[in-house]
Design an enzyme around this catalytic site. Sequence first.
Site, PDB file in Angstrom:
ATOM      1  N   ARG A 195       0.812  -1.238   0.000  1.00 55.44           N
ATOM      2  CA  ARG A 195       0.000   0.000   0.000  1.00 55.44           C
ATOM      3  C   ARG A 195       0.842   1.283   0.000  1.00 55.44           C
ATOM      4  NH1 ARG A 195      -2.205  -3.714   3.151  1.00 55.44           N
ATOM      5  NH2 ARG A 195      -4.105  -4.648   2.320  1.00 55.44           N
TER       6      ARG A 195
ATOM      7  N   LYS B 203       3.074  11.546 -10.926  1.00 49.69           N
ATOM      8  CA  LYS B 203       2.113  10.790 -11.743  1.00 49.69           C
ATOM      9  C   LYS B 203       2.768   9.475 -12.139  1.00 49.69           C
ATOM     10  CE  LYS B 203       0.049  14.050 -14.749  1.00 49.69           C
ATOM     11  NZ  LYS B 203      -0.637  14.159 -16.038  1.00 49.69           N
TER      12      LYS B 203
ATOM     13  N   GLU C  51       9.839  19.344 -24.711  1.00 46.04           N
ATOM     14  CA  GLU C  51       9.296  19.788 -23.416  1.00 46.04           C
ATOM     15  C   GLU C  51       9.991  21.079 -22.970  1.00 46.04           C
ATOM     16  OE1 GLU C  51       6.651  18.519 -22.195  1.00 46.04           O
ATOM     17  OE2 GLU C  51       6.618  16.728 -23.462  1.00 46.04           O
TER      18      GLU C  51
ATOM     19  N   LYS D 149       7.831  23.098 -13.214  1.00 48.25           N
ATOM     20  CA  LYS D 149       6.922  21.969 -13.001  1.00 48.25           C
ATOM     21  C   LYS D 149       6.600  21.836 -11.508  1.00 48.25           C
ATOM     22  CE  LYS D 149       5.540  17.305 -13.892  1.00 48.25           C
ATOM     23  NZ  LYS D 149       5.540  16.126 -14.716  1.00 48.25           N
TER      24      LYS D 149
ATOM     25  N   GLU E 224      -3.973  17.595 -10.804  1.00 50.06           N
ATOM     26  CA  GLU E 224      -4.308  18.044 -12.148  1.00 50.06           C
ATOM     27  C   GLU E 224      -5.719  18.551 -12.346  1.00 50.06           C
ATOM     28  OE1 GLU E 224      -2.239  16.246 -15.356  1.00 50.06           O
ATOM     29  OE2 GLU E 224      -3.813  16.746 -16.774  1.00 50.06           O
TER      30      GLU E 224
ATOM     31  N   ARG F  47      -2.178  22.426 -13.311  1.00 51.94           N
ATOM     32  CA  ARG F  47      -1.193  21.447 -13.763  1.00 51.94           C
ATOM     33  C   ARG F  47      -1.421  21.093 -15.224  1.00 51.94           C
ATOM     34  NH1 ARG F  47       1.064  16.178 -10.414  1.00 51.94           N
ATOM     35  NH2 ARG F  47       2.320  15.372 -12.109  1.00 51.94           N
TER      36      ARG F  47
ATOM     37  N   ASN G  93       0.282  20.648 -20.402  1.00 56.29           N
ATOM     38  CA  ASN G  93      -0.099  20.025 -21.675  1.00 56.29           C
ATOM     39  C   ASN G  93      -0.049  21.011 -22.840  1.00 56.29           C
ATOM     40  OD1 ASN G  93      -0.634  17.502 -20.498  1.00 56.29           O
ATOM     41  ND2 ASN G  93      -2.606  18.254 -19.778  1.00 56.29           N
TER      42      ASN G  93
ATOM     43  N   HIS H  56       0.302  19.888 -26.430  1.00 53.26           N
ATOM     44  CA  HIS H  56       0.192  18.427 -26.434  1.00 53.26           C
ATOM     45  C   HIS H  56      -1.064  17.881 -27.107  1.00 53.26           C
ATOM     46  CE1 HIS H  56       3.694  18.586 -23.948  1.00 53.26           C
ATOM     47  NE2 HIS H  56       3.702  17.280 -23.730  1.00 53.26           N
TER      48      HIS H  56
ATOM     49  N   HIS I  60      -0.302  14.715 -29.370  1.00 53.89           N
ATOM     50  CA  HIS I  60      -0.766  13.334 -29.165  1.00 53.89           C
ATOM     51  C   HIS I  60      -1.389  12.789 -30.442  1.00 53.89           C
ATOM     52  CE1 HIS I  60      -0.958  14.103 -24.569  1.00 53.89           C
ATOM     53  NE2 HIS I  60       0.190  13.575 -24.922  1.00 53.89           N
TER      54      HIS I  60
ATOM     55  N   HIS J  26       8.096  12.218 -29.618  1.00 53.23           N
ATOM     56  CA  HIS J  26       7.234  13.037 -28.759  1.00 53.23           C
ATOM     57  C   HIS J  26       7.654  14.513 -28.858  1.00 53.23           C
ATOM     58  CE1 HIS J  26       4.620  14.006 -25.438  1.00 53.23           C
ATOM     59  NE2 HIS J  26       5.632  14.532 -24.770  1.00 53.23           N
TER      60      HIS J  26
HETATM   61  N1  LIG Z   1       4.673  10.606 -15.109  1.00 59.50           N
HETATM   62  C1  LIG Z   1       4.797  11.697 -15.839  1.00 59.50           C
HETATM   63  O1  LIG Z   1       4.540  12.812 -15.373  1.00 59.50           O
HETATM   64  C2  LIG Z   1       5.277  11.584 -17.266  1.00 59.50           C
HETATM   65  C3  LIG Z   1       5.556  12.733 -17.995  1.00 59.50           C
HETATM   66  C4  LIG Z   1       6.043  12.604 -19.288  1.00 59.50           C
HETATM   67  C5  LIG Z   1       6.221  11.339 -19.845  1.00 59.50           C
HETATM   68  N2  LIG Z   1       5.913  10.228 -19.108  1.00 59.50           N
HETATM   69  C6  LIG Z   1       6.103   8.883 -19.674  1.00 59.50           C
HETATM   70  O2  LIG Z   1       7.484   8.726 -19.935  1.00 59.50           O
HETATM   71  C7  LIG Z   1       7.660   7.810 -21.011  1.00 59.50           C
HETATM   72  C8  LIG Z   1       8.636   8.390 -21.993  1.00 59.50           C
HETATM   73  O3  LIG Z   1       9.825   8.650 -21.290  1.00 59.50           O
HETATM   74  P1  LIG Z   1      11.218   8.804 -22.025  1.00 59.50           P
HETATM   75  O4  LIG Z   1      11.093   9.722 -23.168  1.00 59.50           O
HETATM   76  O5  LIG Z   1      12.211   9.110 -20.974  1.00 59.50           O
HETATM   77  O6  LIG Z   1      11.439   7.367 -22.702  1.00 59.50           O
HETATM   78  P2  LIG Z   1      11.890   5.952 -22.143  1.00 59.50           P
HETATM   79  O7  LIG Z   1      11.885   5.891 -20.663  1.00 59.50           O
HETATM   80  O8  LIG Z   1      11.084   4.940 -22.880  1.00 59.50           O
HETATM   81  O9  LIG Z   1      13.412   5.901 -22.619  1.00 59.50           O
HETATM   82  C9  LIG Z   1      13.721   5.962 -23.981  1.00 59.50           C
HETATM   83  C10 LIG Z   1      14.854   4.994 -24.338  1.00 59.50           C
HETATM   84  O10 LIG Z   1      16.093   5.504 -23.879  1.00 59.50           O
HETATM   85  C11 LIG Z   1      16.778   4.505 -23.120  1.00 59.50           C
HETATM   86  N3  LIG Z   1      17.606   5.237 -22.166  1.00 59.50           N
HETATM   87  C12 LIG Z   1      17.196   5.839 -21.030  1.00 59.50           C
HETATM   88  N4  LIG Z   1      18.217   6.505 -20.489  1.00 59.50           N
HETATM   89  C13 LIG Z   1      19.296   6.296 -21.276  1.00 59.50           C
HETATM   90  C14 LIG Z   1      20.641   6.755 -21.243  1.00 59.50           C
HETATM   91  N5  LIG Z   1      21.072   7.591 -20.292  1.00 59.50           N
HETATM   92  N6  LIG Z   1      21.475   6.354 -22.230  1.00 59.50           N
HETATM   93  C15 LIG Z   1      21.031   5.546 -23.235  1.00 59.50           C
HETATM   94  N7  LIG Z   1      19.764   5.097 -23.321  1.00 59.50           N
HETATM   95  C16 LIG Z   1      18.907   5.482 -22.351  1.00 59.50           C
HETATM   96  C17 LIG Z   1      15.675   3.666 -22.547  1.00 59.50           C
HETATM   97  O11 LIG Z   1      16.135   2.409 -22.150  1.00 59.50           O
HETATM   98  C18 LIG Z   1      14.725   3.612 -23.719  1.00 59.50           C
HETATM   99  O12 LIG Z   1      15.146   2.663 -24.654  1.00 59.50           O
HETATM  100  C19 LIG Z   1       6.298   7.565 -21.603  1.00 59.50           C
HETATM  101  O13 LIG Z   1       5.831   6.308 -21.166  1.00 59.50           O
HETATM  102  C20 LIG Z   1       5.434   8.681 -20.997  1.00 59.50           C
HETATM  103  O14 LIG Z   1       4.084   8.300 -20.852  1.00 59.50           O
HETATM  104  C21 LIG Z   1       5.465  10.332 -17.829  1.00 59.50           C
END
Ligand SMILES: NC(=O)c1ccc[n+]([C@@H]2O[C@H](COP(=O)([O-])OP(=O)(O)OC[C@H]3O[C@@H](n4cnc5c(N)ncnc54)[C@H](O)[C@@H]3O)[C@@H](O)[C@H]2O)c1
Length: 336
Positions: free
Chosen positions: A113, A135, A177, A205, A215, A219, A223, A226, A230, A242
């Site tokens: 939990r 999130k 971003e 942020k 949100e 917050r 977006n 976005h 999307h 993205h």
């Molecule tokens: N929770 C939130 O507020 C929030 C906000 C924005 C995005 N997200 C989520 O984040 C995800 C996208 O995140 P992302 O763009 O970081 O992509 P990701 O986490 O999928 O990473 C992209 C790729 O880079 C690789 N990688 C990571 N760090 C590395 C490094 N230092 N060197 C080499 N390779 C590396 C990973 O293994 C992966 O193959 C999506 O699922 C999205 O929904 C969440």
Amino acid sequence: MSALQRVVVPLGERSYDVVVGHGAIAELAGLLPGTARKAAVVTQATVPCSIDLPLPTARIEIGVGESHKTLTTIELVARSFARIGLTRHDVVIAVGGGMVTDIAGFAAATWHRGMPVINVATTLLGMVDGAIGGKTAVNLPEGKNLVGSFWQPSGVICDLDALATLPSRERRSGDGEMAKYHFLTGEDLEALDLTARVARCVSIKAALVAADEREGDQRALLNYGHTLAHALEIVTDHGLTHGEAVGIGLVFAAELARQLDRIDDERVKAHRVVVGDTYGLPTSVPTDLGADDLMALMARDKKALDGLTFVLDGPRGIEIVRDVSTSDVRAALARM
Ligand SMILES: NC(=O)c1ccc[n+]([C@@H]2O[C@H](COP(=O)([O-])OP(=O)(O)OC[C@H]3O[C@@H](n4cnc5c(N)ncnc54)[C@H](O)[C@@H]3O)[C@@H](O)[C@H]2O)c1
């Protein structure tokens, strides 16, 4: 080399530090909760990860890519927690991009939990967005991020040295971003060195999260750009990154604000210059994409409550604008 910067996400007794800079990983041990006797590091094979902690540490690898952001992966991670004998007094360390922090955060939120999680962001997108704000979510076949929770980390590390190995396509996701933050503050973020720029994005942020953790309207300003982004990601089957999609989405948001007489031509031009020239991102919709498909997808966007809802610039700054007519959206798309 600039010194480390520390940004606080101010959430009362759940406040936490985000440490930004080259070599920030050295601060990880100082963020560990005093109760922790064991740590579980959740990461991916593709993430260069050398975490050295002063307590017994187990490593759990998850799959790479959105197709692994599922409840099945949460179950696999939770079963690993069980084998390790993790209690809610221990700590989870998420080392990776937004995918890893979303999975590890959701697993930590639900294990016994709720237990502490520290995010070590290794992508630019993770540093300025995904790792901060609490999130967490996984996808369903029916849509992205549909199952999740709000669960704040106990601390975040943004070590810029991690970016050295990041593929350029992933770097561009973070650039989109950053361009967004540029407009949310109206500040010249480009004038700052990378440490200060990432720290500034984190603090923008952090302020929005502190004002509106779950949100509502505030917050949702994150977006900006976005809604079209999307739609572009879906319609191109992620052929656009993205960040590229957000770049186009920011210019479109400016064109739509102009269409609604909320901003002038100069401000639209400023969007094109920042997105295209400063961040090197595309500023127009690829010509082979149809307006009808994009309109349909934007109407389905989960942030749309009544009719078409957008985050738009205007005389009072950037805000949520509801009930935008489809003819105005079409007119703005035609200029893209
Ligand atoms: N929770 C939130 O507020 C929030 C906000 C924005 C995005 N997200 C989520 O984040 C995800 C996208 O995140 P992302 O763009 O970081 O992509 P990701 O986490 O999928 O990473 C992209 C790729 O880079 C690789 N990688 C990571 N760090 C590395 C490094 N230092 N060197 C080499 N390779 C590396 C990973 O293994 C992966 O193959 C999506 O699922 C999205 O929904 C969440």
